[in-house]
Motif scaffolding. Structure first.
Motif, short mmCIF file in Angstrom:
data_model
loop_
_atom_site.label_atom_id
_atom_site.label_comp_id
_atom_site.label_asym_id
_atom_site.label_seq_id
_atom_site.Cartn_x
_atom_site.Cartn_y
_atom_site.Cartn_z
N TRP A 84 0.82 -1.22 0.00
CA TRP A 84 0.00 0.00 0.00
C TRP A 84 0.85 1.27 0.00
O TRP A 84 0.50 2.26 -0.66
CB TRP A 84 -0.92 -0.02 1.22
N THR A 85 1.96 1.27 0.71
CA THR A 85 2.76 2.50 0.81
C THR A 85 3.31 2.92 -0.55
O THR A 85 3.63 4.09 -0.75
CB THR A 85 3.92 2.33 1.80
N GLU A 86 3.41 1.96 -1.49
CA GLU A 86 3.90 2.31 -2.82
C GLU A 86 2.86 3.05 -3.65
O GLU A 86 3.16 3.52 -4.75
CB GLU A 86 4.35 1.04 -3.55
N MET A 87 1.64 3.17 -3.13
CA MET A 87 0.59 3.95 -3.80
C MET A 87 0.70 5.43 -3.47
O MET A 87 0.01 6.25 -4.05
CB MET A 87 -0.79 3.44 -3.39
N LEU A 88 1.55 5.76 -2.50
CA LEU A 88 1.75 7.15 -2.10
C LEU A 88 2.92 7.74 -2.86
O LEU A 88 4.01 7.17 -2.88
CB LEU A 88 2.02 7.22 -0.59
N ASN A 89 2.67 8.89 -3.49
CA ASN A 89 3.71 9.54 -4.27
C ASN A 89 4.10 10.88 -3.63
O ASN A 89 4.36 11.86 -4.30
CB ASN A 89 3.24 9.75 -5.71
N GLY A 90 4.09 10.88 -2.31
CA GLY A 90 4.51 12.08 -1.59
C GLY A 90 3.39 13.09 -1.41
O GLY A 90 2.21 12.83 -1.66
N ALA A 91 3.79 14.26 -0.98
CA ALA A 91 2.85 15.35 -0.76
C ALA A 91 2.59 16.10 -2.06
O ALA A 91 3.42 16.10 -2.97
CB ALA A 91 3.41 16.31 0.29
N ILE A 92 1.43 16.75 -2.13
CA ILE A 92 1.16 17.70 -3.21
C ILE A 92 1.67 19.04 -2.69
O ILE A 92 0.96 19.78 -1.99
CB ILE A 92 -0.35 17.71 -3.55
N ASP A 126 3.02 9.52 10.38
CA ASP A 126 4.46 9.39 10.61
C ASP A 126 5.29 9.94 9.45
O ASP A 126 6.48 10.24 9.63
CB ASP A 126 4.84 7.92 10.82
N ASN A 127 4.69 10.04 8.27
CA ASN A 127 5.47 10.36 7.08
C ASN A 127 5.13 11.69 6.41
O ASN A 127 5.83 12.10 5.49
CB ASN A 127 5.34 9.23 6.06
#
Length: 206
Positions: A84-92, A126-127
């Protein structure tokens, strides 16, 4: 509804507004065929299925349910939460900058209302440092309610003593915007950081 001329509280959605989440970031590493990936996302790991985790269903239960229904896709299904964490591409980042400007001006209370699983949200906390800038965050998975259910907006307003008539809710999902408007909470659809900034400048927030 007619939007007020003055806001004292700004309420942000998170995914798609401040956090860049998209299952395609991960599934493009699994599927070599884009069309097959899109069919999988539309017919197997559907939006409705995902929403039930946002409403409090456990990730384990959701996964086993789907594996039983689509056993030929078992590895791909297990990857949804396994990776699941690989679906996150950081902040906008451009929206984060808007949030930062609002809080630094000190004229508006800032809150967040998000459809998010209570099992995965701690990772976000946390991220993404900016999540700690909010005076409060209402997470659907904790409350067993999801937007656009009127009850979740009412809960947010009552829990944080927010005056709805002078608050503004920002969400990329038009159904959630309509849900807010239906309970008398002014709302605007997020389309891009540039569009949001222009709107907030026009309204005197920035």
């Amino acid at each position: 509804m007619t939007l007020p001329s003055h806001f004292d509280t700004i309420i942000f959605d998170l995914g798609g507004v401040l956090v860049d989440w998209n299952p395609r970031y991960m599934y493009r590493q699994i599927f070599s065929d884009e069309a097959e990936m899109e069919r999988f996302l539309e017919e197997v790991t559907t939006g409705h299925w995902n929403e039930q985790q946002d409403a409090g269903r456990t990730l384990a239960e959701a996964t086993e349910l789907l594996v039983a229904e689509h056993p030929h896709y078992e590895p791909e299904i297990r990857a949804f939460y396994g990776r699941w964490t690989e679906m996150l591409n950081g902040a906008i980042e451009d929206t984060v900058a808007i949030l930062d400007e609002i809080r630094n001006k000190g004229k508006h209370r800032v809150y967040a209302l998000t459809n998010w699983s209570n099992e995965t949200f701690p990772y976000a906390l946390d991220n993404f440092h900016f999540l700690h800038w909010f005076e409060g965050i209402l997470v659907s998975g904790d409350e067993k309610l999801i937007k656009p259910d009127p009850a979740i907006y009412e809960l947010l307003l009552s829990r944080y003593n927010i005056e709805r008539s002078t608050a503004l809710f920002i969400d990329d999902n038009l159904n959630n915007v309509h849900g807010a408007l239906a309970v008398g909470l002014p709302a605007v659809q997020f389309e891009s950081p540039e569009q949001l900034r222009a709107f907030l400048v026009e309204k005197g927030v920035l």
